[in-house]
Design a protein around this motif. Structure first.
Motif, PDB file in Angstrom:
ATOM      1  N   SER A   1      60.442  54.983  10.924  1.00 18.25           N
ATOM      2  CA  SER A   1      59.057  55.038  10.465  1.00 18.25           C
ATOM      3  C   SER A   1      58.609  53.627  10.080  1.00 18.25           C
ATOM      4  N   LEU A   2      57.317  53.385  10.234  1.00 20.69           N
ATOM      5  CA  LEU A   2      56.760  52.070   9.946  1.00 20.69           C
ATOM      6  C   LEU A   2      56.137  52.060   8.565  1.00 20.69           C
ATOM      7  N   ASP A   3      56.434  51.018   7.787  1.00 25.21           N
ATOM      8  CA  ASP A   3      55.763  50.866   6.500  1.00 25.21           C
ATOM      9  C   ASP A   3      54.612  49.870   6.666  1.00 25.21           C
ATOM     10  N   THR A   4      53.932  49.562   5.586  1.00 25.42           N
ATOM     11  CA  THR A   4      52.750  48.688   5.672  1.00 25.42           C
ATOM     12  C   THR A   4      53.115  47.275   6.126  1.00 25.42           C
ATOM     13  N   ILE A   5      54.282  46.800   5.760  1.00 18.69           N
ATOM     14  CA  ILE A   5      54.696  45.455   6.184  1.00 18.69           C
ATOM     15  C   ILE A   5      54.997  45.442   7.677  1.00 18.69           C
ATOM     16  N   ASP A   6      55.695  46.467   8.177  1.00 23.26           N
ATOM     17  CA  ASP A   6      55.954  46.564   9.613  1.00 23.26           C
ATOM     18  C   ASP A   6      54.631  46.557  10.387  1.00 23.26           C
TER      19      ASP A   6
ATOM     20  N   ARG B   1      50.496  43.931  13.773  1.00 23.84           N
ATOM     21  CA  ARG B   1      49.097  43.493  13.973  1.00 23.84           C
ATOM     22  C   ARG B   1      49.037  42.009  14.308  1.00 23.84           C
ATOM     23  N   VAL B   2      49.809  41.216  13.580  1.00 21.89           N
ATOM     24  CA  VAL B   2      49.807  39.769  13.830  1.00 21.89           C
ATOM     25  C   VAL B   2      50.447  39.464  15.180  1.00 21.89           C
TER      26      VAL B   2
ATOM     27  N   ARG C   1      52.078  35.021   6.460  1.00 20.61           N
ATOM     28  CA  ARG C   1      50.950  35.953   6.665  1.00 20.61           C
ATOM     29  C   ARG C   1      51.241  37.351   6.128  1.00 20.61           C
ATOM     30  N   VAL C   2      52.500  37.780   6.188  1.00 21.76           N
ATOM     31  CA  VAL C   2      52.831  39.146   5.754  1.00 21.76           C
ATOM     32  C   VAL C   2      53.532  39.164   4.391  1.00 21.76           C
ATOM     33  N   HIS C   3      53.618  38.003   3.755  1.00 18.31           N
ATOM     34  CA  HIS C   3      54.146  37.891   2.394  1.00 18.31           C
ATOM     35  C   HIS C   3      55.603  38.331   2.286  1.00 18.31           C
TER      36      HIS C   3
END
Length: 152
Positions: free
Chosen positions: A2-7, A12-13, A28-30
């Motif tokens: 499953s993908l989390d918000t960081i993935d 997206r980038v 960019r993704v902290h």
């Protein structure tokens, strides 16, 4: 997986800037560079990132004419569909081929240098595709927008 918000942020980038350095991506993704690198590798191994490519400018390459071709086949048997798909995949001017539900069996996206060049592609390739009963071509007058980026 499953993908989390960081993935999702990484994806997206990457889909808009595939050549971004890991250091810039991690900023960019902290994430730390090492954690970011591990995540990118995991996304690649899981198949979320299929490939990295260069998107070319069709106009500069001289293939600025885009034609959408609707194809209706003589039948829907596996043999007819497989023969058509094998043959159409060998035509270099066909960028996309989609099996459809609706009035056409397939829609092709074809690029050509000009209408005359499309006539050559039609004559030398499309008319020779197996199982074709009917074809209808529509020329794109202008591309309003185009993206390869999926909503992530």
């Amino acid at each position: 997986m499953s993908l989390d918000t960081i993935d999702r942020a990484i994806l997206r980038v990457l889909q808009r800037q595939g050549r971004i350095s890991n250091a810039d991506l991690s900023t960019r993704v902290h994430l730390s560079p090492s954690a970011c690198h591990r995540r990118v590798q995991r996304l690649e191994q899981a198949g979320f990132v299929r490939d990295y490519v260069a998107l070319l400018d069709a106009r500069k390459l001289g293939v600025s004419t885009t034609v959408f071709v609707e194809i209706t086949l003589q039948g829907q048997s596996d043999e007819i569909l497989e023969a058509f798909e094998a043959a159409v995949s060998k035509i270099p001017d066909v960028l996309e081929c989609h099996l459809m539900a609706g009035s056409a069996d397939y829609i092709l996206k074809v690029v050509a240098e000009s209408t005359e060049d499309f006539a050559r592609i039609h004559r030398q390739h499309l008319t020779r595709l197996p199982g074709v009963a009917q074809m209808q071509s529509s020329f794109a007058l202008r591309t309003v927008f185009k993206t390869t980026a999926l909503p992530v």
